[in-house]
Design a protein around this motif. Structure first.
Motif, mmCIF file in Angstrom:
data_model
loop_
_atom_site.group_PDB
_atom_site.id
_atom_site.type_symbol
_atom_site.label_atom_id
_atom_site.label_comp_id
_atom_site.label_asym_id
_atom_site.label_seq_id
_atom_site.Cartn_x
_atom_site.Cartn_y
_atom_site.Cartn_z
ATOM 1 N N VAL A 127 0.834 -1.205 0.000
ATOM 2 C CA VAL A 127 0.000 0.000 0.000
ATOM 3 C C VAL A 127 0.868 1.254 0.000
ATOM 4 C CG1 VAL A 127 -1.686 1.322 1.351
ATOM 5 C CG2 VAL A 127 -1.949 -1.148 1.094
ATOM 6 N N PHE A 128 1.935 1.253 0.812
ATOM 7 C CA PHE A 128 2.817 2.418 0.870
ATOM 8 C C PHE A 128 3.486 2.684 -0.476
ATOM 9 C CE2 PHE A 128 7.059 4.230 1.462
ATOM 10 C CZ PHE A 128 6.753 5.392 2.151
ATOM 11 N N LEU A 129 4.024 1.641 -1.114
ATOM 12 C CA LEU A 129 4.670 1.823 -2.407
ATOM 13 C C LEU A 129 3.690 2.306 -3.462
ATOM 14 C CD1 LEU A 129 7.120 -1.216 -2.659
ATOM 15 C CD2 LEU A 129 7.695 1.190 -2.345
ATOM 16 N N SER A 130 2.453 1.856 -3.390
ATOM 17 C CA SER A 130 1.446 2.322 -4.337
ATOM 18 C C SER A 130 1.212 3.817 -4.167
ATOM 19 C CB SER A 130 0.137 1.554 -4.131
ATOM 20 O OG SER A 130 0.313 0.181 -4.402
ATOM 21 N N GLY A 131 1.099 4.268 -2.917
ATOM 22 C CA GLY A 131 0.946 5.695 -2.681
ATOM 23 C C GLY A 131 2.160 6.479 -3.131
ATOM 24 N N LEU A 132 3.341 5.936 -2.878
ATOM 25 C CA LEU A 132 4.575 6.598 -3.295
ATOM 26 C C LEU A 132 4.618 6.780 -4.806
ATOM 27 C CD1 LEU A 132 7.400 7.588 -2.229
ATOM 28 C CD2 LEU A 132 8.245 5.314 -2.805
ATOM 29 N N LEU A 133 4.267 5.733 -5.548
ATOM 30 C CA LEU A 133 4.281 5.804 -7.003
ATOM 31 C C LEU A 133 3.222 6.760 -7.534
ATOM 32 C CD1 LEU A 133 4.947 2.074 -7.910
ATOM 33 C CD2 LEU A 133 6.437 4.013 -8.389
ATOM 34 N N VAL A 134 2.042 6.758 -6.924
ATOM 35 C CA VAL A 134 1.003 7.706 -7.336
ATOM 36 C C VAL A 134 1.502 9.139 -7.157
ATOM 37 C CG1 VAL A 134 -1.275 8.632 -6.732
ATOM 38 C CG2 VAL A 134 -0.948 6.169 -6.949
ATOM 39 N N GLY A 135 2.127 9.416 -6.021
ATOM 40 C CA GLY A 135 2.661 10.749 -5.786
ATOM 41 C C GLY A 135 3.746 11.127 -6.763
ATOM 42 N N MET A 136 4.651 10.202 -7.057
ATOM 43 C CA MET A 136 5.754 10.498 -7.965
ATOM 44 C C MET A 136 5.284 10.689 -9.400
ATOM 45 S SD MET A 136 8.641 7.848 -6.480
ATOM 46 C CE MET A 136 9.834 8.260 -7.757
ATOM 47 N N VAL A 137 4.437 9.782 -9.869
ATOM 48 C CA VAL A 137 4.022 9.795 -11.276
ATOM 49 C C VAL A 137 3.049 10.927 -11.565
ATOM 50 C CG1 VAL A 137 2.790 8.500 -13.057
ATOM 51 C CG2 VAL A 137 4.452 7.336 -11.589
ATOM 52 N N TYR A 138 1.991 11.027 -10.762
ATOM 53 C CA TYR A 138 0.916 11.958 -11.115
ATOM 54 C C TYR A 138 1.204 13.389 -10.684
ATOM 55 C CZ TYR A 138 -1.693 7.862 -12.496
ATOM 56 O OH TYR A 138 -2.091 6.710 -13.139
ATOM 57 N N SER A 139 2.133 13.595 -9.764
ATOM 58 C CA SER A 139 2.513 14.980 -9.456
ATOM 59 C C SER A 139 3.250 15.582 -10.644
ATOM 60 C CB SER A 139 3.394 15.022 -8.201
ATOM 61 O OG SER A 139 4.611 14.315 -8.399
ATOM 62 N N ARG A 140 4.069 14.790 -11.325
ATOM 63 C CA ARG A 140 4.735 15.286 -12.528
ATOM 64 C C ARG A 140 3.725 15.603 -13.620
ATOM 65 N NH1 ARG A 140 8.623 10.534 -11.902
ATOM 66 N NH2 ARG A 140 10.341 11.312 -10.632
ATOM 67 N N LYS A 141 2.752 14.691 -13.775
ATOM 68 C CA LYS A 141 1.737 14.917 -14.805
ATOM 69 C C LYS A 141 0.873 16.127 -14.475
ATOM 70 C CE LYS A 141 1.549 10.118 -16.365
ATOM 71 N NZ LYS A 141 0.721 8.924 -16.612
ATOM 72 N N PHE B 138 -1.355 7.593 2.007
ATOM 73 C CA PHE B 138 -1.176 9.030 1.784
ATOM 74 C C PHE B 138 0.160 9.543 2.312
ATOM 75 C CE2 PHE B 138 -5.814 8.796 1.224
ATOM 76 C CZ PHE B 138 -5.883 9.387 -0.039
ATOM 77 N N SER B 139 0.749 8.881 3.295
ATOM 78 C CA SER B 139 2.114 9.256 3.670
ATOM 79 C C SER B 139 3.064 8.913 2.527
ATOM 80 C CB SER B 139 2.534 8.548 4.958
ATOM 81 O OG SER B 139 2.512 7.138 4.804
ATOM 82 N N GLY B 140 2.829 7.762 1.867
ATOM 83 C CA GLY B 140 3.621 7.432 0.687
ATOM 84 C C GLY B 140 3.397 8.425 -0.427
ATOM 85 N N LEU B 141 2.141 8.824 -0.638
ATOM 86 C CA LEU B 141 1.835 9.798 -1.687
ATOM 87 C C LEU B 141 2.543 11.125 -1.431
ATOM 88 C CD1 LEU B 141 -1.579 10.435 -3.355
ATOM 89 C CD2 LEU B 141 -0.302 12.365 -2.444
ATOM 90 N N VAL B 142 2.499 11.605 -0.196
ATOM 91 C CA VAL B 142 3.165 12.869 0.140
ATOM 92 C C VAL B 142 4.657 12.781 -0.135
ATOM 93 C CG1 VAL B 142 3.827 14.363 2.067
ATOM 94 C CG2 VAL B 142 1.446 13.617 1.821
#
Length: 395
Positions: A49-63, A213-217
């Motif tokens: 779950v953490f890695l999924s949030g991390l990837l969402v934050g990394m990928v979609y923040s750039r987009k 969401f901690s991963g996303l941040v």
């Protein structure tokens, strides 16, 4: 996009041990004991779950930074609906199998309850994620979190990540106090069926959202270059990893004691109130970041440390996470996760329909199942086999 090999390796690692933990045999099997969750209050689902949030934050923040809020939101929501389709398809396939395979409905009753295509209210509860069959409970989390992700990414890009984490912490606290029951109790009574099951979920969304969401941040902060992890995790900066390691060591005997029922009942009664997995309670909230800090420091700073022993530990961790098999699984984690559910249900069905297997046979079945885990990944990379490997980002 270029991919981070070690992140793929981590996701593959979590998928392998998720499968091993989910395989159920009559009388159990010894491979359940070779897992990090036997030594710490850290499990595969947390890392996944953490890695999924991390990837969402990394990928979609750039987009979002490049294409704007609306375009990035459409992509995130499109991904969420893709996950939703996979979640529903998994349930439908298992229900069809329960109709076709002899005695499957009885064998899987504890996992599916009395669910059938004739019970429209139960099917509606499944569609609304209020009833989640066993081992089909991670994708629903992702769908809900990703539906909420666009404004969270937007806030983090504007430097308001502390406010995001404050709200996340408040929701986590609400989960620990059971405040969601003000709503869920009434809904549960309404959905209650003849199998005495109404709402059925393995993860409290209010508690587990702090992992995602901690991963996303952190993903947004990483992608926007507001944090440089090579400066945070330096070979000479050992205070943080030492503190994290101290936490892991403190909880190590407690984890062993709880796993083998060695604690006095009076202590266990108190301890278990803070160790509720479904709510991601305090024990997990403390242990997961501690273990993550130790691992990340080892991967980033360990190879440059003065101690040969630490360098060897770092090399070993990097070698494991760089295994091509794990990276293959990690590159296709969604499809592999869905496939793992099918493997778990099939193995359980076979085990229940045959005489009890020996430990050797159980081990062979588990190893074959791990190998079979790669089938959807191999199928999706069939055109790439024999060609050039995907581009990667070192480390």
């Amino acid at each position: 996009m270029q991919r981070n090999e070690l992140m793929d390796g981590l996701r593959g690692y979590f998928l392998v041990f998720m499968l091993i933990n989910h395989l159920i045999f009559i009388g159990g099997y010894w491979m359940l004991l070779i897992n990090h969750n036997q030594l710490a209050f850290v499990e595969d689902a947390q890392g996944f779950v953490f890695l999924s949030g991390l990837l969402v934050g990394m990928v979609y923040s750039r987009k979002m930074a490049k294409s704007g809020y609306e375009a990035a939101s459409r992509q995130i929501w499109g991904r969420a609906f893709e996950l939703y389709r996979y979640a529903m398809a998994t349930v439908l396939v298992v229900l069809l199998a329960a109709m076709i395979l002899p005695h499957a409905r009885h064998i899987w009753f504890d996992w599916l309850g009395g669910t059938s295509f004739r019970d429209l209210l139960r099917l509606a509860a499944i569609a609304a994620f209020l009833f989640q069959p066993t081992f089909m409970d991670i994708l629903p989390q992702y769908v809900v979190y990703m539906l909420l992700a666009p404004p969270v990414v937007w806030l983090c890009l504007r430097g308001r990540w502390l406010e995001v984490m404050f709200v996340s912490a408040a929701l986590w606290m609400a989960a620990q106090l059971g405040l969601q029951r003000l709503v869920t109790e009434a809904v549960n009574n309404w959905l209650l069926r003849g199998d005495q099951q109404g709402i059925r979920v393995s993860f409290n969304l209010l508690g587990w959202q702090i992992v995602f969401f901690s991963g996303l941040v952190l993903g947004v902060l990483t992608a926007s270059r507001k944090v440089d992890w090579s400066k945070v995790f330096r070979p000479e900066a050992t205070l943080l990893p030492k503190l994290a390691l101290s936490i892991c060591i403190f909880f190590l005997p407690l984890r062993i004691a709880t796993a083998h029922d060695l604690l006095p009942q009076s202590v266990l009664d108190k301890f278990t109130t803070m160790e509720v997995r479904a709510d991601f309670s305090l024990v997990y909230l403390i242990n997961f970041p501690a273990a993550a800090i130790v691992l990340v420091w080892l991967l980033i700073a360990g190879p440059k440390h003065a101690s040969p022993r630490i360098r060897s530990f770092a090399a070993g961790a990097r070698w494991v996470l760089s295994l091509s098999f794990l990276r293959l699984l990690g590159r296709h984690s969604l499809h592999v996760y869905v496939w793992h559910v099918a493997i778990v249900y099939l193995v359980y069905y076979i085990d229940q329909r045959t005489p009890q297997f020996s430990q050797l046979t159980k081990t062979l079945i588990a190893l074959i199942s791990v190998m079979l885990l790669s089938l959807p990944a191999l199928w999706r990379e069939r055109k790439r086999l024999g060609g050039e490997p995907p581009a990667i980002v070192p480390g």
